[in-house]
Enzyme design. Structure first.
Site, PDB file in Angstrom:
ATOM      1  N   ASP A   8     -11.480  24.242   3.904  1.00 27.91           N
ATOM      2  CA  ASP A   8     -11.664  22.970   4.593  1.00 27.91           C
ATOM      3  C   ASP A   8     -10.267  22.418   4.915  1.00 27.91           C
ATOM      4  OD1 ASP A   8     -12.783  20.371   5.304  1.00 27.91           O
ATOM      5  OD2 ASP A   8     -12.137  19.698   3.320  1.00 27.91           O
ATOM      6  N   LEU A   9     -10.194  21.403   5.768  1.00 29.86           N
ATOM      7  CA  LEU A   9      -8.896  20.785   6.090  1.00 29.86           C
ATOM      8  C   LEU A   9      -8.680  19.487   5.316  1.00 29.86           C
ATOM      9  CD1 LEU A   9      -8.384  21.355   9.944  1.00 29.86           C
ATOM     10  CD2 LEU A   9      -7.332  22.540   8.013  1.00 29.86           C
ATOM     11  N   SER A 237     -15.770  17.731   0.131  1.00 26.74           N
ATOM     12  CA  SER A 237     -16.733  16.723   0.575  1.00 26.74           C
ATOM     13  C   SER A 237     -18.140  17.285   0.734  1.00 26.74           C
ATOM     14  CB  SER A 237     -16.281  16.107   1.907  1.00 26.74           C
ATOM     15  OG  SER A 237     -15.082  15.380   1.749  1.00 26.74           O
TER      16      SER A 237
END
Length: 290
Positions: A8-9, A237
């Protein structure tokens, strides 16, 4: 043995300033040199991802818009899942009538209302007035990250993107008002015609009912001939859960939500402590070197 890394970023590969640390970047490049496939899976729009990586020398497959788009390392679109346009327009109407700040992820642009940032400022002022002890600077950081994306095109109304040629991959609503966030969730959480997710404390997002990082990763893994059990995925998240639940090595960041940590087999350091680099060094590079 791990043959593929998915990261993920925001909150994972990127630190709190939305930057890639030298350690994280070097670890991904080393993994590629060892023949390990690297994939970026993010809620961000593809043009924004390209801007983040433009000076890094790193080229990867990119799962963008929470799984609604997939691009190869050369920038060619491999697959996409745009929302039903009529449904997207109804959702945008609902948001606009209730004064939500929103962003529409499309192929080339990130459409947002002209007065959107003013709406966010008004909400922030109200929140800080009602809660004098709140650290305004900490709250503003979330808006700064939101507004720092690439490719904005400002519109007076959602009706300007009614053209069927404009694909809608993701609709993000951002608000500091908890009542507005709760209203969004309560209104649409049982709507089976869409996927409803969140990628941050102050947003909720709509996308195609079959769009998710997990589904996109399965599709891409099949194309590349990679077994899911050989994939290391890292995230923080709710929108990362779908991919963490499908891979053999799900890792949550130290700054991740509790439900994300519960879905992982290991908890990494935080995104400000080079958690991605440390995890790759420990689980990938060490085993590859043997």
């Amino acid at each position: 043995m791990i043959t593929c890394i998915v990261t993920d970023l925001d909150g994972t590969l990127l630190n709190h300033e939305s930057k890639i640390s030298e350690q994280n970047l070097a670890s991904l490049k080393k993994a590629q040199e060892k023949g390990v496939e690297v994939i970026v899976a993010t809620g961000r729009n593809y043009p924004d991802v390209i801007d983040i990586f433009k000076d890094t020398g790193l080229k990867t497959w990119v799962i963008g818009a929470n799984g609604a788009t997939i691009h190869d390392p050369d920038g060619n679109r491999f697959d996409h899942l745009p929302m039903d346009k009529q449904k997207a327009m109804k959702l945008l109407q609902w948001l606009e009538e209730r004064d939500y700040y929103y962003e529409i992820f499309s192929d080339n642009y990130l459409y947002s209302p002209q007065r959107g940032r003013q709406l966010i400022e008004i909400e922030l002022d109200r929140l800080c007035t009602a809660n004098p002890d709140i650290n305004r600077a900490d709250l503003e950081k979330h808006a700064v990250i939101q507004f720092s994306q690439t490719g904005f095109s400002f519109i007076d109304s959602y009706k300007e993107i009614e053209n069927p040629a404009i694909n809608v991959y993701n609709i993000l609503a951002f608000s500091y008002d908890k009542q507005k966030l709760d209203a969004g969730w309560e209104t649409f959480r049982c709507d089976s015609s869409i996927t409803l997710v969140t990628s941050g404390t102050y947003n909720f997002e709509f996308e195609h009912k079959e769009a998710s990082k997990g589904n996109a990763l399965v599709k891409l893994a099949n194309h590349l001939g990679i077994e899911l059990k050989a994939i290391l995925a890292m995230g923080d998240s709710m929108n990362d859960l779908s991919m963490l639940e499908k891979v053999g090595y799900p890792v949550a960041m130290g700054n991740a939500r509790e439900d994300v940590k519960n879905a992982a087999i290991e908890i990494a350091e935080t995104n400000d402590q080079h958690g991605v680099a440390n995890t790759i060094s420990r689980l990938v590079l060490a085993s590859v070197a043997i």
